[in-house]
Design an enzyme around this catalytic site. Structure first.
Site, PDB file in Angstrom:
ATOM      1  N   ASN A  10       0.846  -1.204   0.000  1.00 12.13           N
ATOM      2  CA  ASN A  10       0.000   0.000   0.000  1.00 12.13           C
ATOM      3  C   ASN A  10       0.872   1.241   0.000  1.00 12.13           C
ATOM      4  O   ASN A  10       2.095   1.155   0.090  1.00 12.13           O
ATOM      5  CB  ASN A  10      -0.965  -0.025   1.189  1.00 12.13           C
ATOM      6  CG  ASN A  10      -0.244   0.029   2.515  1.00 12.13           C
ATOM      7  OD1 ASN A  10       0.347   1.039   2.878  1.00 12.13           O
ATOM      8  ND2 ASN A  10      -0.255  -1.091   3.243  1.00 12.13           N
ATOM      9  N   ARG A  11       0.270   2.401  -0.080  1.00  9.13           N
ATOM     10  CA  ARG A  11       0.999   3.648  -0.314  1.00  9.13           C
ATOM     11  C   ARG A  11       1.415   4.376   0.959  1.00  9.13           C
ATOM     12  O   ARG A  11       1.818   5.534   0.888  1.00  9.13           O
ATOM     13  CB  ARG A  11       0.152   4.595  -1.168  1.00  9.13           C
ATOM     14  CG  ARG A  11      -0.127   4.077  -2.553  1.00  9.13           C
ATOM     15  CD  ARG A  11      -0.876   5.117  -3.364  1.00  9.13           C
ATOM     16  NE  ARG A  11      -1.338   4.562  -4.625  1.00  9.13           N
ATOM     17  CZ  ARG A  11      -0.575   4.415  -5.698  1.00  9.13           C
ATOM     18  NH1 ARG A  11       0.687   4.797  -5.653  1.00  9.13           N
ATOM     19  NH2 ARG A  11      -1.074   3.890  -6.801  1.00  9.13           N
TER      20      ARG A  11
END
Ligand code: CTP
Ligand code: CA
Length: 239
Positions: A34-35
């Protein structure tokens, strides 16, 4: 940036902060991730250390220098993060789950790199990861119940203050309230997604919901300021 002029109101306290985002391996070279940049979690660790706390920072895949004064435990997956957080929580006065934990992981990790062939690839079968925040809340509930039933009237330490994070896009407060109850945490920091506030940006803004029913708005500002505002809400909850 030197963090000066802060109260030493976390002196003698052990705080655990998780930061970053977990990676769930598909094969030796690929993962589901994920970011999350880890910036808000690192700000929480840095400001807690500046306020005198002993800090354990459980960092999942963060490309940032270690904050001064924090013990950094590096992990990759949700299962590794769970082990590290639960171990550190044993002696913690507060646990702040700022990490973005993957909800799912591949059921099996291929030992060898998956190669392409003329056929379409197999689907990746996912299984649920444990909910670490809910587990911390559950442990706290059990410990408090045991203390009340005077199984251990004295001696055992007070369970930590549990703080969760959530990013919501719509029905922010209703979703946040439901999440706080579901996870059994003391505070839930609900980030407002949008308005240029995104992963990797230096600023943040949030509404902090408390299990007692209150809510406090933290105005948009640098992540260190948001971190200090969170600690300002945690300190009154410490025994
Ligand atoms: N969290 C956790 N373990 C997980 C998933 C999330 O400890 N397996 C923690 C996060 O670190 C965060 C909080 O739970 O502090 C909320 O995460 P979020 O993804 O918003 O909640 P979920 O329960 O996973 O709900 P959603 O379906 O909205 O993703
Ligand atoms: Ca989630």
């Amino acid at each position: 940036r030197v963090l000066a002029g802060r109260p030493r109101d976390l002196a003698g306290r052990h705080v655990v902060v998780s930061a970053g985002g977990t990676r769930e391996a598909i094969d030796p070279v690929r993962f589901i991730g994920n970011r999350s940049s880890g910036l808000q979690g690192y700000a929480l660790a840095r400001t807690a250390a500046a306020r005198g706390a002993e800090v354990t920072l459980v960092a999942a895949n963060v490309a940032l220098p270690d904050p001064a004064g924090a013990k950094v435990v590096r992990v990759e997956s949700a299962l590794e993060l769970r082990e590290a957080v639960l171990a550190a929580a044993e002696t913690a006065d507060a646990v702040v789950m700022a990490a973005a934990v993957a909800d799912f992981r591949p059921a099996a990790r291929s030992q060898t790199k998956i190669k392409k062939s003329s056929a379409e690839p197999d689907p990746i079968h996912l299984v649920k990861n444990p909910d670490i925040l809910a587990e911390l809340g559950e442990r706290k509930r059990a410990a408090l119940a045991a203390a009340v039933s005077s199984a251990r009237p004295h001696g055992s330490r007070r369970p930590p203050v549990i703080v969760g994070f959530a990013a919501e896009t719509d029905d922010v407060l209703a979703n946040g309230r439901a999440k706080l109850a579901r996870k059994g945490c003391d505070l839930l920091v609900v980030n407002q997604v949008g308005d240029g506030l995104a992963f990797g940006t230096p600023d943040n803004a949030a509404v902090v919901l408390s299990a007692e029913g209150g809510s406090v708005e933290i105005p948009r500002g640098p992540k260190d300021d948001v971190a200090d505002a969170v600690w300002n809400l945690v300190t009154p909850l410490l025994s």
